[in-house]
Design a protein around this motif. Structure first.
Motif, PDB file in Angstrom:
ATOM      1  N   SER A  37      50.605 -69.094 -49.138  1.00 35.45           N
ATOM      2  CA  SER A  37      49.284 -68.480 -49.000  1.00 35.45           C
ATOM      3  C   SER A  37      49.325 -66.988 -49.298  1.00 35.45           C
ATOM      4  CB  SER A  37      48.737 -68.719 -47.592  1.00 35.45           C
ATOM      5  OG  SER A  37      48.644 -70.103 -47.318  1.00 35.45           O
ATOM      6  N   LEU A  38      50.349 -66.296 -48.782  1.00 37.41           N
ATOM      7  CA  LEU A  38      50.458 -64.866 -49.038  1.00 37.41           C
ATOM      8  C   LEU A  38      50.752 -64.576 -50.504  1.00 37.41           C
ATOM      9  CD1 LEU A  38      52.399 -63.570 -45.899  1.00 37.41           C
ATOM     10  CD2 LEU A  38      49.981 -63.384 -46.400  1.00 37.41           C
ATOM     11  N   ALA A  39      51.549 -65.434 -51.136  1.00 36.92           N
ATOM     12  CA  ALA A  39      51.847 -65.229 -52.555  1.00 36.92           C
ATOM     13  C   ALA A  39      50.588 -65.391 -53.406  1.00 36.92           C
ATOM     14  CB  ALA A  39      52.930 -66.200 -53.003  1.00 36.92           C
ATOM     15  N   GLU A  40      49.792 -66.390 -53.099  1.00 38.48           N
ATOM     16  CA  GLU A  40      48.551 -66.568 -53.855  1.00 38.48           C
ATOM     17  C   GLU A  40      47.555 -65.440 -53.577  1.00 38.48           C
ATOM     18  OE1 GLU A  40      47.028 -70.419 -53.112  1.00 38.48           O
ATOM     19  OE2 GLU A  40      48.488 -71.428 -54.418  1.00 38.48           O
ATOM     20  N   LEU A  41      47.539 -64.945 -52.332  1.00 37.94           N
ATOM     21  CA  LEU A  41      46.672 -63.806 -52.023  1.00 37.94           C
ATOM     22  C   LEU A  41      47.106 -62.577 -52.808  1.00 37.94           C
ATOM     23  CD1 LEU A  41      44.365 -62.639 -50.321  1.00 37.94           C
ATOM     24  CD2 LEU A  41      46.026 -62.198 -48.502  1.00 37.94           C
ATOM     25  N   ALA A  81      45.028 -60.463 -55.724  1.00 40.51           N
ATOM     26  CA  ALA A  81      44.867 -59.013 -55.673  1.00 40.51           C
ATOM     27  C   ALA A  81      45.383 -58.359 -56.952  1.00 40.51           C
ATOM     28  CB  ALA A  81      45.593 -58.448 -54.455  1.00 40.51           C
ATOM     29  N   VAL A  82      46.516 -58.851 -57.464  1.00 38.15           N
ATOM     30  CA  VAL A  82      47.057 -58.289 -58.704  1.00 38.15           C
ATOM     31  C   VAL A  82      46.143 -58.592 -59.873  1.00 38.15           C
ATOM     32  CG1 VAL A  82      48.967 -58.487 -60.339  1.00 38.15           C
ATOM     33  CG2 VAL A  82      49.438 -58.281 -57.908  1.00 38.15           C
ATOM     34  N   ALA A  83      45.594 -59.826 -59.913  1.00 40.16           N
ATOM     35  CA  ALA A  83      44.668 -60.174 -61.000  1.00 40.16           C
ATOM     36  C   ALA A  83      43.395 -59.339 -60.936  1.00 40.16           C
ATOM     37  CB  ALA A  83      44.328 -61.662 -60.916  1.00 40.16           C
ATOM     38  N   ALA A  84      43.019 -58.865 -59.746  1.00 43.03           N
ATOM     39  CA  ALA A  84      41.826 -58.025 -59.599  1.00 43.03           C
ATOM     40  C   ALA A  84      42.080 -56.565 -59.944  1.00 43.03           C
ATOM     41  CB  ALA A  84      41.289 -58.127 -58.182  1.00 43.03           C
ATOM     42  N   GLY A  85      43.341 -56.217 -60.234  1.00 43.86           N
ATOM     43  CA  GLY A  85      43.631 -54.846 -60.646  1.00 43.86           C
ATOM     44  C   GLY A  85      44.504 -54.060 -59.698  1.00 43.86           C
ATOM     45  N   GLU A  86      44.952 -54.665 -58.600  1.00 47.23           N
ATOM     46  CA  GLU A  86      45.808 -53.955 -57.650  1.00 47.23           C
ATOM     47  C   GLU A  86      47.232 -53.867 -58.197  1.00 47.23           C
ATOM     48  OE1 GLU A  86      45.271 -52.515 -54.823  1.00 47.23           O
ATOM     49  OE2 GLU A  86      43.337 -53.225 -54.076  1.00 47.23           O
ATOM     50  N   SER A  87      47.955 -52.860 -57.746  1.00 45.39           N
ATOM     51  CA  SER A  87      49.378 -52.762 -58.061  1.00 45.39           C
ATOM     52  C   SER A  87      50.167 -53.683 -57.129  1.00 45.39           C
ATOM     53  CB  SER A  87      49.845 -51.319 -57.916  1.00 45.39           C
ATOM     54  OG  SER A  87      49.689 -50.890 -56.567  1.00 45.39           O
ATOM     55  N   ASP A 101      50.209 -54.564 -49.547  1.00 47.15           N
ATOM     56  CA  ASP A 101      49.517 -53.924 -48.432  1.00 47.15           C
ATOM     57  C   ASP A 101      48.286 -54.722 -48.029  1.00 47.15           C
ATOM     58  OD1 ASP A 101      48.712 -52.170 -46.500  1.00 47.15           O
ATOM     59  OD2 ASP A 101      47.931 -50.673 -47.893  1.00 47.15           O
ATOM     60  N   ARG A 102      47.527 -55.180 -49.015  1.00 49.72           N
ATOM     61  CA  ARG A 102      46.335 -55.972 -48.713  1.00 49.72           C
ATOM     62  C   ARG A 102      46.708 -57.298 -48.053  1.00 49.72           C
ATOM     63  NH1 ARG A 102      41.121 -55.768 -50.416  1.00 49.72           N
ATOM     64  NH2 ARG A 102      41.634 -54.040 -51.818  1.00 49.72           N
ATOM     65  N   ALA A 103      47.783 -57.933 -48.534  1.00 51.01           N
ATOM     66  CA  ALA A 103      48.212 -59.204 -47.944  1.00 51.01           C
ATOM     67  C   ALA A 103      48.691 -59.026 -46.513  1.00 51.01           C
ATOM     68  CB  ALA A 103      49.312 -59.825 -48.801  1.00 51.01           C
ATOM     69  N   SER A 104      49.414 -57.934 -46.249  1.00 50.49           N
ATOM     70  CA  SER A 104      49.911 -57.708 -44.887  1.00 50.49           C
ATOM     71  C   SER A 104      48.789 -57.354 -43.918  1.00 50.49           C
ATOM     72  CB  SER A 104      50.962 -56.597 -44.902  1.00 50.49           C
ATOM     73  OG  SER A 104      50.379 -55.374 -45.317  1.00 50.49           O
ATOM     74  N   ARG A 105      47.750 -56.642 -44.406  1.00 47.51           N
ATOM     75  CA  ARG A 105      46.629 -56.285 -43.541  1.00 47.51           C
ATOM     76  C   ARG A 105      45.663 -57.442 -43.337  1.00 47.51           C
ATOM     77  NH1 ARG A 105      43.381 -53.277 -45.706  1.00 47.51           N
ATOM     78  NH2 ARG A 105      44.280 -52.711 -47.736  1.00 47.51           N
ATOM     79  N   SER A 106      45.602 -58.372 -44.285  1.00 49.63           N
ATOM     80  CA  SER A 106      44.651 -59.483 -44.190  1.00 49.63           C
ATOM     81  C   SER A 106      45.209 -60.687 -43.449  1.00 49.63           C
ATOM     82  CB  SER A 106      44.215 -59.917 -45.595  1.00 49.63           C
ATOM     83  OG  SER A 106      43.637 -58.834 -46.307  1.00 49.63           O
ATOM     84  N   SER A 107      46.450 -60.644 -43.019  1.00 52.65           N
ATOM     85  CA  SER A 107      47.063 -61.796 -42.364  1.00 52.65           C
ATOM     86  C   SER A 107      47.917 -61.308 -41.205  1.00 52.65           C
ATOM     87  CB  SER A 107      47.915 -62.590 -43.363  1.00 52.65           C
ATOM     88  OG  SER A 107      48.939 -61.770 -43.878  1.00 52.65           O
ATOM     89  N   LEU A 127      53.817 -64.577 -59.310  1.00 55.66           N
ATOM     90  CA  LEU A 127      53.467 -64.916 -57.932  1.00 55.66           C
ATOM     91  C   LEU A 127      52.968 -66.354 -57.836  1.00 55.66           C
ATOM     92  CD1 LEU A 127      51.666 -61.603 -56.917  1.00 55.66           C
ATOM     93  CD2 LEU A 127      53.948 -62.344 -56.258  1.00 55.66           C
ATOM     94  N   ARG A 128      52.138 -66.769 -58.777  1.00 51.98           N
ATOM     95  CA  ARG A 128      51.639 -68.146 -58.748  1.00 51.98           C
ATOM     96  C   ARG A 128      52.784 -69.138 -58.949  1.00 51.98           C
ATOM     97  NH1 ARG A 128      47.323 -65.825 -61.892  1.00 51.98           N
ATOM     98  NH2 ARG A 128      45.406 -65.662 -60.645  1.00 51.98           N
ATOM     99  N   ALA A 129      53.698 -68.842 -59.844  1.00 52.11           N
ATOM    100  CA  ALA A 129      54.835 -69.738 -60.068  1.00 52.11           C
ATOM    101  C   ALA A 129      55.717 -69.828 -58.822  1.00 52.11           C
ATOM    102  CB  ALA A 129      55.652 -69.242 -61.255  1.00 52.11           C
ATOM    103  N   GLN A 130      55.944 -68.690 -58.153  1.00 57.57           N
ATOM    104  CA  GLN A 130      56.745 -68.705 -56.929  1.00 57.57           C
ATOM    105  C   GLN A 130      56.061 -69.524 -55.837  1.00 57.57           C
ATOM    106  OE1 GLN A 130      59.714 -67.516 -56.385  1.00 57.57           O
ATOM    107  NE2 GLN A 130      60.075 -66.307 -58.220  1.00 57.57           N
TER     108      GLN A 130
END
Length: 313
Positions: free
Chosen positions: A175-179, A183-189, A195-201, A259-262
């Protein structure tokens, strides 16, 4: 051995232990260390207030008794640390368990657990002696087994904590990998997605993401922080994940696909593990079926025929 004699032996052991503790803590029985000798000259330079020091927390509910015994335990740990009994491996195991304790704290807990096992063994011996079943061989075996059992039980609890935590991390990972991939596909580094994954979960893996981000923000590069986590972790999917992140960050390959492959690999591994577990349980279910249900079925099926033969005879 009567009850009075057993009680007298127990009181004598306690008195001897107390006298020994008083003797070994006398000033002339303890050599001054180098830090103790130069503390008087450096005291004027140490401007730290004692009120600002971090208070030491008790490891047991016996506060005053623990403060009395803690110097002895500290001396024993310092003596054992000279032999370097797996300190590096123990530190790695504590990091895998998500514990903030040092190796010395864990060794102190092991000694406390060994002392508790020793006390329980002595109580068992005293109760058996009061019942008139005293044996020197039983005393030695029971005391040694109790102390060793308490020492090893603390290590077993740590191993169970590691397995439980790593299982939780593997369950949280897809779940975190897909999140992160979203985020990366939306333009995040990579760092922003983590950071977004750790704050959202919330969970064990998100806490590890927080540690990686803290290392990266303290001056390390993201690659070094990721490599540090892969070194202290022994889960192959997570090690491959962070190694893939390192390669993607260093070479500039697309992160979202990695990330999706992992995440897909971890889900496939979880499915395979579930099928293997189901197969093992299916084989285990054959044991009560063959040795429990099947004999009863044969007995119920054959009993009427045997009864009829006996009646005809």
């Amino acid at each position: 051995m009567t009850t009075t004699t057993a009680f007298a032996v127990l009181c004598g052991l306690l008195l001897g232990a107390g006298c020994w503790l008083i003797l070994v803590r006398l000033p002339f029985m303890r050599g001054n260390t180098f830090s103790d000798r130069i503390e008087a000259q450096l005291r004027s330079r140490n401007l730290e207030s004692r009120l600002l020091r971090t208070p030491t927390h008790n490891l047991t509910p016996f506060g005053p008794l623990e403060r009395i015994v803690r110097p002895i335990i500290g001396d024993a740990i310092t003596y054992l640390s000279r032999f370097n009994i797996g300190s590096a491996a123990l530190g790695k195991r504590l990091a895998r368990a998500g514990s903030s304790k040092s190796t010395l704290d864990f060794r102190a807990e092991q000694l406390l657990w060994a002392g508790a096992g020793f006390v329980m063994a002595v109580l068992v011996v005293v109760i058996s002696a009061a019942a008139g079943q005293f044996s020197p061989a039983f005393l030695v075996v029971c005391v040694i087994s109790g102390a060793a059992g308490g020492y090893m039980l603390r290590d077993y609890v740590l191993g169970q904590r590691i397995r439980k935590r790593e299982s939780a991390m593997l369950s949280e990972f897809p779940s975190l990998a897909e999140l992160m991939a979203l985020a990366v596909a939306a333009g995040e580094s990579a760092m922003g997605a983590m950071d977004r994954a750790s704050r959202s979960s919330s969970g064990e893996l998100s806490a590890e993401f927080g540690l990686v981000l803290a290392d990266a923000r303290s001056g390390k590069s993201l690659s070094e922080a990721l490599q540090a986590f892969s070194m202290r972790s022994e889960l192959p999917p997570l090690v491959r994940f962070f190694d893939g992140l390192v390669v993607a960050v260093e070479r500039g390959t697309p992160l979202a696909d990695v990330l999706r492959a992992q995440a897909a690999d971890v889900r496939d591994a979880a499915k395979r593990e579930l099928m293997e577990s189901a197969g093992r349980k299916e084989i285990a279910m054959m044991v009560p079926l063959v040795f429990g249900v099947l004999p009863l079925t044969v007995i119920f099926a054959a009993f009427p025929a045997i009864a009829a033969l006996e009646i005809s005879l």
